[in-house]
Scaffold this active site. Structure first.
Site, PDB file in Angstrom:
ATOM      1  N   LYS A  59       5.348  35.689 -13.804  1.00 52.67           N
ATOM      2  CA  LYS A  59       5.203  35.204 -15.184  1.00 52.67           C
ATOM      3  C   LYS A  59       6.286  34.164 -15.485  1.00 52.67           C
ATOM      4  O   LYS A  59       6.011  33.109 -16.065  1.00 52.67           O
ATOM      5  CB  LYS A  59       5.298  36.385 -16.168  1.00 52.67           C
ATOM      6  CG  LYS A  59       4.074  37.283 -16.113  1.00 52.67           C
ATOM      7  CD  LYS A  59       4.286  38.648 -16.771  1.00 52.67           C
ATOM      8  CE  LYS A  59       3.060  39.537 -16.533  1.00 52.67           C
ATOM      9  NZ  LYS A  59       3.214  40.899 -17.025  1.00 52.67           N
ATOM     10  N   GLN A 103       7.438  44.734 -19.769  1.00 53.94           N
ATOM     11  CA  GLN A 103       6.593  45.110 -18.627  1.00 53.94           C
ATOM     12  C   GLN A 103       6.426  46.622 -18.562  1.00 53.94           C
ATOM     13  O   GLN A 103       7.389  47.371 -18.604  1.00 53.94           O
ATOM     14  CB  GLN A 103       7.225  44.561 -17.324  1.00 53.94           C
ATOM     15  CG  GLN A 103       6.368  44.730 -16.104  1.00 53.94           C
ATOM     16  CD  GLN A 103       5.073  43.904 -16.148  1.00 53.94           C
ATOM     17  OE1 GLN A 103       5.025  42.828 -16.712  1.00 53.94           O
ATOM     18  NE2 GLN A 103       4.015  44.429 -15.566  1.00 53.94           N
ATOM     19  N   ASP A 126       1.121  40.407 -25.684  1.00 54.35           N
ATOM     20  CA  ASP A 126       0.405  41.395 -24.882  1.00 54.35           C
ATOM     21  C   ASP A 126      -0.759  42.009 -25.670  1.00 54.35           C
ATOM     22  O   ASP A 126      -1.655  42.629 -25.094  1.00 54.35           O
ATOM     23  CB  ASP A 126       1.366  42.552 -24.525  1.00 54.35           C
ATOM     24  CG  ASP A 126       1.718  42.580 -23.057  1.00 54.35           C
ATOM     25  OD1 ASP A 126       0.921  42.084 -22.244  1.00 54.35           O
ATOM     26  OD2 ASP A 126       2.795  43.115 -22.732  1.00 54.35           O
TER      27      ASP A 126
HETATM   28  N1  GUN Z   1       1.674  46.366 -16.736  1.00 49.36           N
HETATM   29  C1  GUN Z   1       0.469  46.150 -16.156  1.00 49.36           C
HETATM   30  N2  GUN Z   1      -0.238  45.225 -16.846  1.00 49.36           N
HETATM   31  C2  GUN Z   1       0.539  44.849 -17.889  1.00 49.36           C
HETATM   32  C3  GUN Z   1       0.350  43.934 -18.950  1.00 49.36           C
HETATM   33  O1  GUN Z   1      -0.681  43.273 -19.102  1.00 49.36           O
HETATM   34  N3  GUN Z   1       1.393  43.833 -19.823  1.00 49.36           N
HETATM   35  C4  GUN Z   1       2.535  44.561 -19.690  1.00 49.36           C
HETATM   36  N4  GUN Z   1       3.472  44.392 -20.601  1.00 49.36           N
HETATM   37  N5  GUN Z   1       2.724  45.428 -18.723  1.00 49.36           N
HETATM   38  C5  GUN Z   1       1.739  45.561 -17.821  1.00 49.36           C
END
Ligand code: GUN
Length: 302
Positions: A59, A103, A126
């Protein structure tokens, strides 16, 4: 290798579709730059889960490639919930940060809902905050939709798959994917209006239900769970799974496989996403798109 009789099967190319989304982001970022605005994203990683670190780094890299201001915050696995929330609140106050992502998963001692609720809904790229979940349920487009469901929908629409009226079966009921995708695809909107069934680990006669799907989405986190007999001839299959399988011959000592037994299922389908190169790349692209959307809403008054 796929055998004869499979020539009509389309491989849905996530990389190509993600590139289209990223191109739209670049155009919007250039437009914002004319007003001196640079979108900003803060990504918070707690602990040292190897897969989470890979995602966070990807990211961060994509932000830099696009010219999005990227702040990567790494906190120790033993960080207290209060300290984590204090870090989020700092990001809430920072005007150069348009998006905040923590995350998941978080260590056991931290309450994920409390953490998500600490993020300003207007920076929740998110789409996990209750305000944004409610907006999605109420079909209010001013909120943020979670990136993976948004990516699945875009893969379908860009591939020309008819979603309206289709029987969509989603395997998995997580907030991050299954439940959110169900809300999204049943909306009264373009690229939606589907008849959605959500199946999960307690569902009876699972195979009977999945075989009814015109569009089958696998999001259960179990490697190669979906077999050929679970899929109707000519169905479209979206594989959300990213499972690490030990493989001493692979460069990193593991290989990625989806929730679908690709080699067995692909020949039966009309279209299918690969792993990697399907949903995963779309998730990052949609995160970039949500961050740009936030910058436009918060700072350009769009
Ligand atoms: N862990 C797995 N997928 C995601 C996501 O789309 N966002 C976040 N914050 N954590 C994740």
């Amino acid at each position: 290798m796929l055998e004869e009789g499979t020539l009509s099967m389309e491989l849905i190319d996530g990389k190509e579709i993600a590139e289209k989304v990223l191109e739209e982001c670049r155009r919007d970022i250039a437009h914002l730059a004319e007003s001196g605005i640079k979108p900003g994203l803060a990504v918070i990683l707690v602990g040292d889960n190897a897969a989470s670190r890979t995602y966070v780094n990807a990211k961060d890299r994509k932000c830099r490639e696009l010219g999005i201001h990227s702040v990567k915050l790494e906190l120790d696995a033993a960080v207290s919930q209060e300290e984590l929330i204090a870090t989020i609140e700092e990001c809430n106050r920072d005007d150069e940060i348009d998006g905040i992502l923590v995350q998941m998963p978080l260590p056991e001692h931290i309450d994920e809902s409390k953490v998500v609720e600490a993020i300003l809904p207007s920076k929740d790229v998110d789409g996990f905050h209750p305000v944004n979940v409610a907006k999605m349920a109420m079909e209010d487009a001013s909120g943020f939709v979670p990136c993976t469901p948004l990516g699945c929908q875009r893969l379908l629409t860009e591939s020309g798959v008819e979603i309206e009226g289709a029987n969509v079966v989603i395997l998995g009921r997580s907030m991050i994917v299954g439940k959110s995708l169900a809300l999204l695809l049943m909306q009264r909107a373009e690229g939606a209006n589907a008849t959605v069934t959500v199946a999960h680990s307690r569902t009876k006669n699972l195979s009977k239900i999945t075989r009814r799907a015109d569009i089958l989405v696998a999001a259960i986190g179990r490697p190669r769970f979906v077999k050929a007999e679970d899929v109707k001839d000519g169905a479209v299959v979206i594989d959300v799974g990213i499972n690490r399988i030990d493989d001493p011959e692979a460069k990193r000592g593991y290989r990625l496989v989806g929730d679908v037994d690709f080699d067995a299922v692909a020949p039966k389908t009309k279209a299918i996403t690969p792993v990697p190169g399907g949903v995963g790349v779309m998730t990052i692209a949609m995160l970039m798109a949500n961050t740009v959307k936030s910058a436009r809403l918060r700072r350009a008054g769009d």
